[in-house]
Design a protein around this motif. Structure first.
Motif, PDB file in Angstrom:
ATOM      1  N   SER A  54     -53.208 -17.972  20.854  1.00 25.36           N
ATOM      2  CA  SER A  54     -53.961 -18.320  22.310  1.00 25.36           C
ATOM      3  C   SER A  54     -53.005 -18.093  23.497  1.00 25.36           C
ATOM      4  CB  SER A  54     -54.794 -19.464  22.343  1.00 25.36           C
ATOM      5  OG  SER A  54     -55.201 -19.668  23.759  1.00 25.36           O
ATOM      6  N   VAL A  55     -53.275 -17.504  24.551  1.00 26.75           N
ATOM      7  CA  VAL A  55     -52.422 -17.352  25.795  1.00 26.75           C
ATOM      8  C   VAL A  55     -52.781 -18.790  26.346  1.00 26.75           C
ATOM      9  CG1 VAL A  55     -52.054 -16.408  28.124  1.00 26.75           C
ATOM     10  CG2 VAL A  55     -52.754 -15.085  26.025  1.00 26.75           C
ATOM     11  N   ASP A  56     -53.655 -19.395  26.346  1.00 19.98           N
ATOM     12  CA  ASP A  56     -53.681 -20.826  27.201  1.00 19.98           C
ATOM     13  C   ASP A  56     -52.982 -21.611  26.289  1.00 19.98           C
ATOM     14  OD1 ASP A  56     -55.689 -19.810  28.870  1.00 19.98           O
ATOM     15  OD2 ASP A  56     -57.623 -20.178  27.714  1.00 19.98           O
ATOM     16  N   ASP A  57     -52.893 -21.740  25.378  1.00 18.92           N
ATOM     17  CA  ASP A  57     -51.995 -22.688  24.503  1.00 18.92           C
ATOM     18  C   ASP A  57     -50.628 -22.360  24.712  1.00 18.92           C
ATOM     19  OD1 ASP A  57     -54.236 -23.789  23.184  1.00 18.92           O
ATOM     20  OD2 ASP A  57     -53.828 -22.579  21.261  1.00 18.92           O
ATOM     21  N   ALA A  58     -50.237 -21.171  24.774  1.00 11.92           N
ATOM     22  CA  ALA A  58     -48.597 -20.678  25.445  1.00 11.92           C
ATOM     23  C   ALA A  58     -48.565 -21.225  26.834  1.00 11.92           C
ATOM     24  CB  ALA A  58     -48.507 -19.248  25.182  1.00 11.92           C
ATOM     25  N   LYS A  59     -49.601 -21.164  27.513  1.00 12.36           N
ATOM     26  CA  LYS A  59     -49.169 -21.558  29.045  1.00 12.36           C
ATOM     27  C   LYS A  59     -49.091 -23.107  29.005  1.00 12.36           C
ATOM     28  CE  LYS A  59     -51.658 -17.876  31.474  1.00 12.36           C
ATOM     29  NZ  LYS A  59     -52.735 -17.533  32.392  1.00 12.36           N
ATOM     30  N   GLU A  60     -49.747 -23.795  28.156  1.00 11.40           N
ATOM     31  CA  GLU A  60     -49.493 -25.119  28.011  1.00 11.40           C
ATOM     32  C   GLU A  60     -48.190 -25.649  27.827  1.00 11.40           C
ATOM     33  OE1 GLU A  60     -51.413 -29.093  25.793  1.00 11.40           O
ATOM     34  OE2 GLU A  60     -52.426 -27.147  25.526  1.00 11.40           O
ATOM     35  N   VAL A  61     -47.789 -25.112  26.816  1.00  8.87           N
ATOM     36  CA  VAL A  61     -46.489 -25.317  26.359  1.00  8.87           C
ATOM     37  C   VAL A  61     -45.438 -24.817  27.469  1.00  8.87           C
ATOM     38  CG1 VAL A  61     -44.543 -24.530  24.645  1.00  8.87           C
ATOM     39  CG2 VAL A  61     -46.984 -24.625  23.919  1.00  8.87           C
ATOM     40  N   LEU A  62     -45.626 -23.970  28.285  1.00  5.18           N
ATOM     41  CA  LEU A  62     -44.700 -23.491  29.173  1.00  5.18           C
ATOM     42  C   LEU A  62     -44.591 -24.586  30.549  1.00  5.18           C
ATOM     43  CD1 LEU A  62     -45.333 -19.755  29.557  1.00  5.18           C
ATOM     44  CD2 LEU A  62     -43.140 -20.676  28.899  1.00  5.18           C
ATOM     45  N   SER A  63     -45.764 -25.173  30.721  1.00  9.61           N
ATOM     46  CA  SER A  63     -46.064 -26.041  31.611  1.00  9.61           C
ATOM     47  C   SER A  63     -45.454 -27.453  31.340  1.00  9.61           C
ATOM     48  CB  SER A  63     -47.433 -26.120  32.355  1.00  9.61           C
ATOM     49  OG  SER A  63     -48.296 -26.490  31.107  1.00  9.61           O
ATOM     50  N   SER A  64     -45.381 -27.790  29.852  1.00  5.95           N
ATOM     51  CA  SER A  64     -44.801 -29.178  29.436  1.00  5.95           C
ATOM     52  C   SER A  64     -43.536 -29.382  29.274  1.00  5.95           C
ATOM     53  CB  SER A  64     -45.846 -29.378  28.151  1.00  5.95           C
ATOM     54  OG  SER A  64     -46.936 -29.339  28.538  1.00  5.95           O
TER      55      SER A  64
END
Length: 299
Positions: A54-64
């Motif tokens: 999921s793109v959303d999961d990847a974005k969460e990782v990038l913001s953490s």
């Protein structure tokens, strides 16, 4: 793959693919995960890739913020290999160092013209003694001439000289100290004058250990004399590649160029390299830190 594939930098050396997978799975389903290893030893290279479903999961990782083991990880969107790979340049110019004082310009030309037509030749001279400074530059009409001569060792005046490709851009190098530039009519090599490039410094003075206690000429003296975009990286382990430097130093800023000189006498590099950043000031910040590449401390 949009932004689902991420590169993970700063992975502890004892963390393998399964360890990274276990950590990253906390953020979502993974399609792929790998920690890169050295081919010869099987040791971790300190970075890896994860691809989320999921793109959303990847974005969460990038913001953490991520801490694994005793290290803080840096996670970025993975750059396609074809974009990361530096384009192959057809080099027609060489620089030569450790030239004995007994070698004249005519001898210098005679030795290298057997490899092809020379369009320009320049041996910087000392303004006081009028003797040459032990270095010279030659431009050939064809890049094939450079490739042919780089596969051989060279002697001038009975002594071995150091030969390497001369590829730096003029705006990457500035004159240092009181050493004047030659007049424009002398072939346009002002940017190389008086050992001002780190590559020429190394070739003229010898082993990488000379960089262990760098003074002003290596960019750690008067800040007004620094070259703020390019760094010298010494004590590179034999297995390190230009891609390793690009991956590691890419965490500090956008990279314009990575150059690791090859050793003409044997397969492999010479134990040092150069990284050029796009933004001013990045090199100065990087030089204040300690760094490890392929598990080895570098200078």
């Amino acid at each position: 793959m949009e932004q689902r594939k991420l590169v993970v930098l700063g992975i502890p050396w004892d963390i393998d693919t399964e360890g990274l997978r276990e950590y990253m799975s906390k953020f979502g389903e993974l399609e792929d995960c790998i920690v890169m290893k050295e081919r010869s030893t099987g040791r971790s290279r300190g970075f890896g890739y994860v691809t989320f479903a999921s793109v959303d999961d990847a974005k969460e990782v990038l913001s953490s913020e991520h801490i694994l083991g005793n290290r803080t990880l840096e996670v970025k969107v993975a750059t396609p290999k074809e974009e990361m790979r530096a384009p192959v340049k057809k080099v027609t110019r060489i620089f030569v160092a450790r030239i004995p004082q007994s070698v004249t310009e005519a001898t210098f030309r005679s030795h290298f013209e057997k490899y092809g037509e020379i369009t320009d030749l320049y041996m910087p001279k000392d303004q006081g003694s009028k003797m040459h400074r032990g270095i010279g530059f030659i431009t050939f009409a064809s890049a094939d001439s450079v490739e042919n001569l780089m596969s051989e060792t060279h002697e001038l005046g009975g002594s071995a000289v150091v030969v390497d490709r001369a590829t730096p851009k003029d705006d990457d190098f500035k004159p240092i100290g009181r050493m004047p530039l030659p007049p424009p009519t002398q072939g346009g090599y002002g940017a190389y004058n008086a050992y001002i490039s780190a590559a020429t410094r190394y070739a003229a003075l010898g082993a990488p250990t000379l960089y262990d206690q760098p003074g002003p000429i290596y960019g750690r003296g008067d800040p007004s004399r620094r070259t703020s975009k390019k760094i010298f990286v010494g004590r590179l382990p034999p297995e390190a590649t230009s891609d390793d430097l690009r991956q590691y130093f890419g965490r500090f800023g956008r990279i314009l160029d990575v150059y690791v000189p090859r050793d003409p006498k044997r397969t492999g590099h010479r134990g040092f390299g150069f990284v050029t950043f796009a933004e001013d000031g990045v090199a100065d910040r990087v030089s204040r830190r300690s760094h490890e590449i392929c598990g080895h401390q570098v200078r």
